[in-house]
Design a protein around this motif. Structure first.
Motif, mmCIF file in Angstrom:
data_model
loop_
_atom_site.group_PDB
_atom_site.id
_atom_site.type_symbol
_atom_site.label_atom_id
_atom_site.label_comp_id
_atom_site.label_asym_id
_atom_site.label_seq_id
_atom_site.Cartn_x
_atom_site.Cartn_y
_atom_site.Cartn_z
ATOM 1 N N ASN A 13 -11.634 -2.908 19.575
ATOM 2 C CA ASN A 13 -12.808 -2.373 18.853
ATOM 3 C C ASN A 13 -12.740 -2.580 17.341
ATOM 4 N N LYS A 14 -12.052 -3.609 16.906
ATOM 5 C CA LYS A 14 -11.996 -3.879 15.464
ATOM 6 C C LYS A 14 -12.446 -5.309 15.207
ATOM 7 N N THR A 15 -12.984 -5.553 14.044
ATOM 8 C CA THR A 15 -13.313 -6.945 13.688
ATOM 9 C C THR A 15 -12.005 -7.679 13.387
ATOM 10 N N GLU A 16 -12.087 -8.993 13.478
ATOM 11 C CA GLU A 16 -10.911 -9.813 13.169
ATOM 12 C C GLU A 16 -10.415 -9.521 11.753
ATOM 13 N N GLU A 17 -11.366 -9.369 10.847
ATOM 14 C CA GLU A 17 -11.031 -9.112 9.446
ATOM 15 C C GLU A 17 -10.299 -7.774 9.285
ATOM 16 N N ALA A 18 -10.795 -6.767 9.990
ATOM 17 C CA ALA A 18 -10.157 -5.445 9.894
ATOM 18 C C ALA A 18 -8.734 -5.490 10.432
ATOM 19 N N VAL A 19 -8.544 -6.226 11.532
ATOM 20 C CA VAL A 19 -7.204 -6.370 12.113
ATOM 21 C C VAL A 19 -6.288 -7.062 11.100
ATOM 22 N N ALA A 20 -6.811 -8.133 10.496
ATOM 23 C CA ALA A 20 -6.023 -8.906 9.530
ATOM 24 C C ALA A 20 -5.573 -8.024 8.363
ATOM 25 N N TYR A 21 -6.505 -7.255 7.819
ATOM 26 C CA TYR A 21 -6.145 -6.394 6.677
ATOM 27 C C TYR A 21 -5.172 -5.291 7.089
ATOM 28 N N GLU A 22 -5.305 -4.806 8.316
ATOM 29 C CA GLU A 22 -4.379 -3.763 8.766
ATOM 30 C C GLU A 22 -2.948 -4.313 8.839
ATOM 31 N N GLY A 23 -2.832 -5.570 9.242
ATOM 32 C CA GLY A 23 -1.503 -6.204 9.272
ATOM 33 C C GLY A 23 -0.876 -6.228 7.886
ATOM 34 N N LEU A 24 -1.675 -6.623 6.900
ATOM 35 C CA LEU A 24 -1.142 -6.666 5.518
ATOM 36 C C LEU A 24 -0.765 -5.273 5.023
ATOM 37 N N LYS A 25 -1.568 -4.294 5.431
ATOM 38 C CA LYS A 25 -1.271 -2.914 5.013
ATOM 39 C C LYS A 25 0.069 -2.462 5.579
ATOM 40 N N ARG A 26 0.299 -2.813 6.845
ATOM 41 C CA ARG A 26 1.583 -2.421 7.457
ATOM 42 C C ARG A 26 2.741 -3.141 6.783
ATOM 43 N N MET A 27 2.523 -4.395 6.444
ATOM 44 C CA MET A 27 3.565 -5.155 5.754
ATOM 45 C C MET A 27 3.874 -4.507 4.397
ATOM 46 N N GLU A 28 2.829 -4.130 3.682
ATOM 47 C CA GLU A 28 3.018 -3.515 2.368
ATOM 48 C C GLU A 28 3.785 -2.196 2.488
ATOM 49 N N ALA A 29 3.451 -1.424 3.509
ATOM 50 C CA ALA A 29 4.146 -0.133 3.700
ATOM 51 C C ALA A 29 5.625 -0.373 4.000
ATOM 52 N N TRP A 30 5.904 -1.390 4.808
ATOM 53 C CA TRP A 30 7.301 -1.742 5.148
ATOM 54 C C TRP A 30 8.053 -2.168 3.881
ATOM 55 N N MET A 31 7.395 -2.957 3.049
ATOM 56 C CA MET A 31 8.025 -3.429 1.813
ATOM 57 C C MET A 31 8.374 -2.248 0.906
ATOM 58 N N LYS A 32 7.420 -1.312 0.783
ATOM 59 C CA LYS A 32 7.653 -0.159 -0.097
ATOM 60 C C LYS A 32 8.771 0.713 0.449
ATOM 61 N N LYS A 33 8.806 0.861 1.773
ATOM 62 C CA LYS A 33 9.843 1.687 2.389
ATOM 63 C C LYS A 33 11.230 1.079 2.155
ATOM 64 N N LEU A 34 11.314 -0.237 2.201
ATOM 65 C CA LEU A 34 12.609 -0.891 1.945
ATOM 66 C C LEU A 34 13.044 -0.719 0.498
ATOM 67 N N GLY A 35 12.057 -0.550 -0.393
ATOM 68 C CA GLY A 35 12.386 -0.409 -1.818
ATOM 69 C C GLY A 35 12.247 -1.700 -2.599
ATOM 70 N N LEU A 36 11.435 -2.611 -2.089
ATOM 71 C CA LEU A 36 11.225 -3.875 -2.806
ATOM 72 C C LEU A 36 10.420 -3.663 -4.079
ATOM 73 N N VAL A 37 10.620 -4.530 -5.045
ATOM 74 C CA VAL A 37 9.849 -4.462 -6.290
ATOM 75 C C VAL A 37 8.436 -4.963 -6.008
ATOM 76 N N MET A 38 7.446 -4.143 -6.353
ATOM 77 C CA MET A 38 6.066 -4.478 -6.017
ATOM 78 C C MET A 38 5.231 -4.835 -7.244
ATOM 79 N N ASN A 39 5.841 -4.890 -8.414
ATOM 80 C CA ASN A 39 5.050 -5.332 -9.573
ATOM 81 C C ASN A 39 5.934 -5.992 -10.625
ATOM 82 N N LEU A 40 5.286 -6.817 -11.423
ATOM 83 C CA LEU A 40 6.014 -7.657 -12.376
ATOM 84 C C LEU A 40 6.637 -6.869 -13.523
ATOM 85 N N THR A 41 6.017 -5.755 -13.862
ATOM 86 C CA THR A 41 6.533 -4.956 -14.970
ATOM 87 C C THR A 41 7.971 -4.519 -14.685
ATOM 88 N N ASP A 42 8.222 -4.158 -13.427
ATOM 89 C CA ASP A 42 9.571 -3.714 -13.054
ATOM 90 C C ASP A 42 10.602 -4.835 -13.149
#
Ligand code: NZQ
Ligand code: ZN
Length: 388
Positions: free
Chosen positions: A321-350
């Motif tokens: 029940n989701k559009t392809e686009e919504a599924v795609a963005y949800e994947g990126l969101k999960r990836m971003e959450a995983w990255m933050k949980k690991l403690g990766l640097v998420m911006n250039l200032t750091d």
């Protein structure tokens, strides 16, 4: 359609606890003089240096040392190494360290018998080697780059503000590599997770191109799932042997050319990351994590079906029940959450980057086609800006 290719990987691997024993099979194949290359001293503190020296001595080798290879090795240091290798009349260059030490060893190996300006020849004109290559072997102590089983050599030129990788041919690949997961146990957490993201980026940058039904993409999905799973375990317990072994093995397969077969790749996250590296000397994997999310959000609209496949097959997103686009963005969101949980640097200032560096970083980014969107310099600027 899957593209044509040739495939050959000549590096012999010795993997697992006690893998250093493999040196006893390899060393007799080479002459007496060994140039032992290592970094800033971690191998002396954790005892790996002593173990390697003991095996070299037991095999009757004459040891010449080249220490102090820095993370993101410089062209000046390579030139110094060339002089040492010449003075030692090296029959083998043994790199003991992470990707920086392995990359450096390869750069020295193709330069010992080269009469030309090595920066211009290899890192500006990207020419093939036209001289004898001194063989290289690796004892890997830090996981991420895949340098242990490929021809890559990334060298930084601070004067020119460039960090450039040359992918050499099979004659420059390490002849052998020793991969003992326990040798990576002393790697600091920051470096460990940086290496994990380097692996992830290698796989993703080969995965996100093409719309065909390519076996390489199924391999990539399997590697990604193993990496995500093992990274979570290693982040909790860095001494978990199984997790660290899987990460080590995944790193090797992520960049030993296999999963790029039949595909086009543009490596733009790495190209942008290398420009950041040229300006900040930051840890490689973190330069990639810092720019990744803005980059993937930029190209997603040009490759939505693949991003949706990634979301489902790698991140377990339920597409019902989701559009392809919504599924795609949800994947990126999960990836971003995983990255933050690991403690990766998420911006250039750091990473110590400033907006004053922006023009230079855009300029310093090498441009490639082959991904879902051929980036313009304005796109690169937009990715960098969104990464601050
Ligand atoms: O220098 P020492 O004291 O040894 O410390 C190192 C270094 O500070 C430390 N370290 C390594 N093994 C350790 C350890 N500390 C404790 N215990 C151990 N067992 O880790 C730090 C980072 O090492 P480095 O070799 O710089 O890390 P990495 O393996 O990530 O290599 C990064 C370099 O490889 C290039 C990068 O651009 C960067 O220059 N890459 C090479 C590639 C290739 N050959 O194909 C592809 C990659 O995309 C990447 O660009
Ligand atoms: Zn990398």
């Amino acid at each position: 359609m899957i593209g044509n290719f040739t495939y050959c990987n000549p590096t012999k691997l010795y993997f697992g606890k006690g893998a250093l024993e493999g040196l006893n099979s390899e060393l007799p194949k080479y002459g007496k003089n060994v140039l032992l290359v290592y970094g800033g001293g971690s191998v002396k503190r954790n005892g790996i240096y002593d173990k390697v020296v003991a095996v070299l001595k037991a095999n009757g080798k004459e040891i010449y040392e080249d220490a102090g290879v820095m993370p993101n090795p410089t062209i000046e240091k390579v030139k110094e190494g060339v002089e040492r290798a010449r003075a030692a009349n090296a029959d083998l260059i043994l790199a003991v360290g992470g990707g920086s030490v392995c990359d450096y060893a390869k750069a020295v190996s193709v330069s010992v018998h080269c009469e030309e300006d090595i920066w211009e020849k290899y890192f500006v004109r990207f020419e093939d080697v036209s001289c004898k290559v001194v063989p290289v072997g690796c004892v890997l102590t830090m996981v991420g780059t895949g340098s242990e089983m490929n021809g890559g050599s990334v060298i930084t030129n601070h004067e020119k503000k460039l960090k450039i990788g040359h992918v050499f041919g099979e004659n420059v690949y390490p002849k052998f590599s020793v991969l003992d997961p326990e040798f990576t146990f002393t790697v600091p957490r920051y470096q460990m997770i940086s290496g994990i993201y380097d692996i992830m980026s290698h796989i993703l940058e080969q995965y996100f191109s093409g719309t065909d039904d390519n076996t390489s993409d199924y391999l990539s999905e399997g590697l990604l799932r193993s990496l995500i799973h093992s990274a979570e375990i290693a982040a909790e317990d860095p001494l978990d042997y199984e997790a660290r072994s899987n990460i080590m093995w995944t790193a090797t397969w992520a960049l030993n050319t296999l999963i790029a077969k039949g595909k086009t790749t543009d490596w733009m996250v790495h190209k942008i990351g290398q420009a950041v590296g040229a300006y900040t000397d930051a840890t490689h994997g973190m330069t990639l994590s810092a720019v990744s999310m803005p980059y993937y959000r930029l190209i997603l609209p040009y490759g939505t079906p693949k991003f949706a496949r990634y979301a489902v097959n790698v991140w377990g997103v339920d597409p019902a029940n989701k559009t392809e686009e919504a599924v795609a963005y949800e994947g990126l969101k999960r990836m971003e959450a995983w990255m933050k949980k690991l403690g990766l640097v998420m911006n250039l200032t750091d990473l110590g980057a400033t907006r004053e560096m922006l023009d230079g970083m855009v300029e310093s980014t090498l441009m490639n086609g082959g991904g879902y969107k051929v980036l313009s310099k304005e796109d690169v600027r937009a990715v960098l800006l969104a990464s601050f």
